[in-house]
Write a protein that holds these residues in place. Structure first.
Motif, mmCIF file in Angstrom:
data_model
loop_
_atom_site.group_PDB
_atom_site.id
_atom_site.type_symbol
_atom_site.label_atom_id
_atom_site.label_comp_id
_atom_site.label_asym_id
_atom_site.label_seq_id
_atom_site.Cartn_x
_atom_site.Cartn_y
_atom_site.Cartn_z
ATOM 1 N N LEU A 231 0.834 -1.199 0.000
ATOM 2 C CA LEU A 231 0.000 0.000 0.000
ATOM 3 C C LEU A 231 0.869 1.249 0.000
ATOM 4 C CD1 LEU A 231 -2.675 -1.193 2.605
ATOM 5 C CD2 LEU A 231 -2.906 -1.119 0.110
ATOM 6 N N ASP A 232 1.997 1.162 -0.681
ATOM 7 C CA ASP A 232 3.013 2.211 -0.670
ATOM 8 C C ASP A 232 2.738 3.231 -1.766
ATOM 9 O OD1 ASP A 232 5.269 3.770 -0.642
ATOM 10 O OD2 ASP A 232 6.680 2.137 -1.028
ATOM 11 N N MET A 233 2.238 4.387 -1.383
ATOM 12 C CA MET A 233 1.926 5.429 -2.358
ATOM 13 C C MET A 233 3.176 6.104 -2.913
ATOM 14 S SD MET A 233 -1.247 6.005 -3.279
ATOM 15 C CE MET A 233 -1.356 7.768 -3.605
ATOM 16 N N GLY B 47 -6.774 27.138 7.610
ATOM 17 C CA GLY B 47 -8.188 26.829 7.581
ATOM 18 C C GLY B 47 -8.511 25.413 7.165
ATOM 19 N N LYS B 48 -7.535 24.703 6.623
ATOM 20 C CA LYS B 48 -7.775 23.312 6.238
ATOM 21 C C LYS B 48 -7.542 22.373 7.421
ATOM 22 C CE LYS B 48 -7.452 22.966 1.264
ATOM 23 N NZ LYS B 48 -6.964 22.132 0.148
ATOM 24 N N ARG B 49 -8.145 21.201 7.343
ATOM 25 C CA ARG B 49 -7.897 20.170 8.345
ATOM 26 C C ARG B 49 -6.456 19.682 8.200
ATOM 27 N NH1 ARG B 49 -11.564 20.654 12.104
ATOM 28 N NH2 ARG B 49 -10.885 18.617 12.887
ATOM 29 N N ALA B 50 -5.872 19.299 9.312
ATOM 30 C CA ALA B 50 -4.462 18.926 9.337
ATOM 31 C C ALA B 50 -4.292 17.429 9.099
ATOM 32 C CB ALA B 50 -3.832 19.326 10.662
ATOM 33 N N ASP B 51 -4.179 17.055 7.830
ATOM 34 C CA ASP B 51 -3.758 15.712 7.420
ATOM 35 C C ASP B 51 -2.359 15.888 6.841
ATOM 36 O OD1 ASP B 51 -6.344 15.009 8.068
ATOM 37 O OD2 ASP B 51 -6.728 13.899 6.220
ATOM 38 N N LEU B 52 -1.336 15.613 7.642
ATOM 39 C CA LEU B 52 0.029 15.996 7.299
ATOM 40 C C LEU B 52 1.001 14.859 7.583
ATOM 41 C CD1 LEU B 52 0.002 19.473 9.101
ATOM 42 C CD2 LEU B 52 -0.586 19.017 6.709
ATOM 43 N N ILE B 53 2.113 14.850 6.837
ATOM 44 C CA ILE B 53 3.179 13.891 7.118
ATOM 45 C C ILE B 53 4.526 14.618 7.141
ATOM 46 C CG2 ILE B 53 1.925 11.926 6.181
ATOM 47 C CD1 ILE B 53 3.575 12.110 3.635
ATOM 48 N N LEU B 54 5.392 14.168 8.021
ATOM 49 C CA LEU B 54 6.758 14.666 8.105
ATOM 50 C C LEU B 54 7.715 13.587 7.619
ATOM 51 C CD1 LEU B 54 6.762 16.563 11.506
ATOM 52 C CD2 LEU B 54 7.546 17.532 9.346
ATOM 53 N N ILE B 55 8.570 13.968 6.671
ATOM 54 C CA ILE B 55 9.565 13.058 6.101
ATOM 55 C C ILE B 55 10.920 13.377 6.708
ATOM 56 C CG2 ILE B 55 10.650 12.271 3.969
ATOM 57 C CD1 ILE B 55 7.634 11.724 4.128
ATOM 58 N N HIS C 197 20.312 8.663 1.228
ATOM 59 C CA HIS C 197 19.676 8.627 -0.090
ATOM 60 C C HIS C 197 18.831 9.871 -0.378
ATOM 61 C CE1 HIS C 197 16.535 6.917 2.517
ATOM 62 N NE2 HIS C 197 15.663 7.351 1.625
ATOM 63 N N LEU C 198 18.736 10.777 0.597
ATOM 64 C CA LEU C 198 17.978 12.013 0.395
ATOM 65 C C LEU C 198 18.882 13.238 0.399
ATOM 66 C CD1 LEU C 198 14.820 11.258 2.578
ATOM 67 C CD2 LEU C 198 15.186 10.827 0.141
ATOM 68 N N ALA C 199 20.148 13.015 0.132
ATOM 69 C CA ALA C 199 21.104 14.123 0.075
ATOM 70 C C ALA C 199 21.987 13.963 -1.160
ATOM 71 C CB ALA C 199 21.973 14.142 1.341
ATOM 72 N N PRO C 200 22.354 15.081 -1.790
ATOM 73 C CA PRO C 200 21.937 16.457 -1.501
ATOM 74 C C PRO C 200 20.563 16.745 -2.091
ATOM 75 C CG PRO C 200 23.408 16.447 -3.378
ATOM 76 C CD PRO C 200 23.325 15.022 -2.904
ATOM 77 N N ILE C 201 20.045 17.947 -1.821
ATOM 78 C CA ILE C 201 18.730 18.342 -2.313
ATOM 79 C C ILE C 201 18.889 19.473 -3.324
ATOM 80 C CG2 ILE C 201 16.475 19.293 -1.707
ATOM 81 C CD1 ILE C 201 16.837 18.038 1.087
ATOM 82 N N GLY D 15 11.043 7.275 0.256
ATOM 83 C CA GLY D 15 10.332 6.002 0.364
ATOM 84 C C GLY D 15 9.511 5.938 1.627
ATOM 85 N N LYS D 16 8.687 4.897 1.740
ATOM 86 C CA LYS D 16 7.800 4.789 2.891
ATOM 87 C C LYS D 16 8.571 4.727 4.212
ATOM 88 C CE LYS D 16 7.396 -0.247 2.288
ATOM 89 N NZ LYS D 16 6.463 -1.358 2.000
ATOM 90 N N GLY D 17 9.779 4.208 4.182
ATOM 91 C CA GLY D 17 10.570 4.124 5.402
ATOM 92 C C GLY D 17 11.081 5.461 5.895
ATOM 93 N N ASP D 18 10.898 6.512 5.102
ATOM 94 C CA ASP D 18 11.355 7.843 5.501
ATOM 95 C C ASP D 18 10.272 8.632 6.233
ATOM 96 O OD1 ASP D 18 13.828 7.378 4.186
ATOM 97 O OD2 ASP D 18 12.884 7.899 2.275
#
Length: 441
Positions: free
Chosen positions: A315-317, A367-375, A381-385, A397-400
């Motif tokens: 179920l990995d988006m 004003g929006k509902r807070a459906d949020l994710i922090l990565i 593997h996420l450097a550099p940006i 990835g999902k593990g982040d």
């Protein structure tokens, strides 16, 4: 006393607003589930949960626009087959083990998997829908599910009239279960399993609901299209049109929609119609490659889904986003097709709009509902940006996923579920797996 969460000094914030603003080193205040402030030097008083956003990326929670959550219990039982053979095997297994109690467990299991991988909302189609909704809600996800219809009894062994009775009760039952707001969704399985006259009946019921939505499998593979054309003389999209499902009385989501023909395109090109593209499942079942550029050129709205775990195996988006982008480039023979920002929008705000919830979730705005994710960006593997949108689509990835908030409630903290005993959950899943193996042996 208000419930407050302060996300402090977020390194990157992907707003996914109308201009796709990316903010740096900002804080976000959530009060009673609502995003109330975005900026620097935010002061908050009273009881508050503080979460550091340093070396983290904040983005809207992902919207899985097509899945069958309880089918995670059948992950791996039907491999290396096409859609038709898959259905034969899986429907037999479902009939043997997927009773209301098992469905509730499977839905909870799927919701936990989804939350841990950054999905905060899922559009789910499955039998014993009340129990599926209860199971998913117990994990804390924004679960959009409703009565599923077949012309024949199906794995749940219910007749048509019994399904209609359940549909009549659904809005009341959903309200009793509670949880974050979701629309009421009607789920006819497909035009090859539900007749046009029955579809017309379901359109009438759906239109009477207060916040209606419909989802249905449409043109998932070529064999389905040919079967429907041969027997009924029309494509699935044409059948839905003639049944009144495409008149704009409610949003409708086409599951898969891989094989729309040329005459289907103008019928599907309306803001209230969205195709839930499931690239992982479509490729694995050899169902075909959705022509992304053709559909977008025809002004067809696209969201992203995983399908059920028994076809895509997860179920990995994040994987679904990556596959969507790369398959679009491949099929169009153009590297300019499907820019990363468009893929992110498909998995967030486009999915929210497809559910009729675009004013509520899908972007980070006051004003929006807070459906949020922090990565968590503090990974090799996420450097550099350089390009933050490309980083999300092609490297994250999902593990982040570190933290997940649904409707202002913190449900995942530092990669761990807060309100679910995952050890017991997995033990219960193993018990069901033994029943599945016995049924298939």
């Amino acid at each position: 006393m208000s419930n407050q969460i302060l996300l402090e000094n977020v390194d990157y914030l992907l707003s996914v607003n109308s201009t796709n603003d990316v903010l740096r080193n900002v804080s976000v205040l959530i009060v009673d589930g609502v995003i109330t402030e975005i900026g620097s030097n935010i002061s908050a008083q009273g009881a508050i949960t503080r979460i550091s956003g340093q070396r983290k990326l904040l983005m809207p929670g992902l919207v899985n626009l097509h899945t069958h959550t309880p089918m995670g219990l059948l992950r791996g039982v039907s491999e290396d087959v096409d859609l038709q053979d898959f259905l034969k095997i899986v429907w037999a297994a479902e009939g043997a083990v997927m009773d209301p109690e098992t469905v509730m467990l499977g839905s909870k299991h799927g919701a936990v998997e989804s939350l841990l991988s950054g999905t905060t909302t899922q559009l789910d189609m499955y039998f014993h829908h009340e129990y599926s909704h209860r199971g998913a809600r117990s994990a804390g996800i924004r679960h959009v599910g409703g009565p599923t219809f077949l012309d024949f009894p199906g794995p749940d062994n219910k007749e048509w009239d019994e399904r209609l009775t359940e549909a009549d009760r659904w809005e009341k039952v959903k309200a009793e279960i509670g949880g974050p707001f979701v629309p009421s969704v009607m789920c006819p399985h497909g035009t090859y399993t539900v007749s046009e006259s029955h579809l017309s009946d379901l359109v009438a019921i759906t239109s009477s609901w207060s916040h209606p939505l419909m989802t249905v499998h449409v043109s998932e593979n070529a064999a389905e299209n040919q079967d429907v054309l041969t027997r009924l003389g029309k494509t699935p999209t044409h059948i839905l049109h003639d049944a009144g499902a495409l008149d704009g009385a409610f949003p409708i989501v086409f599951g898969h929609g891989v094989h729309l023909v040329e005459d289907d395109l103008p019928r599907a090109a309306h803001p209230h119609i969205t195709i839930a593209h499931c690239p992982g499942s479509n490729m694995k079942l050899a169902s075909g490659a959705l022509p992304y550029k053709t559909y977008r050129d025809a002004s067809i709205q696209l969201g992203i889904g995983t399908d059920g775990c028994s076809t895509s195996n997860d179920l990995d988006m994040f994987t679904a986003m990556r596959l969507t982008a790369m398959l679009a480039k491949l099929t169009s023979a153009s590297a300019q097709t499907a820019p990363s920002v468009d893929i992110i929008r498909a998995a967030t705000i486009n999915g929210a709009r497809a559910l009729g919830m675009g004013e509520m979730i899908g972007s980070i705005e006051k004003g929006k509902r807070a459906d949020l994710i922090l990565i968590d960006l503090d990974k090799p593997h996420l450097a550099p940006i350089y390009d933050i949108f490309a980083l999300v689509v092609y490297a994250v990835g999902k593990g982040d996923v570190a933290d997940v908030i649904v409707d202002g409630k913190l449900v995942v903290r530092s990669g761990e579920m807060l309100d679910v005993d995952t050890e017991k959950l997995l033990a219960d899943v193993d018990t069901v797996a033994k029943r599945v193996k016995s049924a298939l042996s």
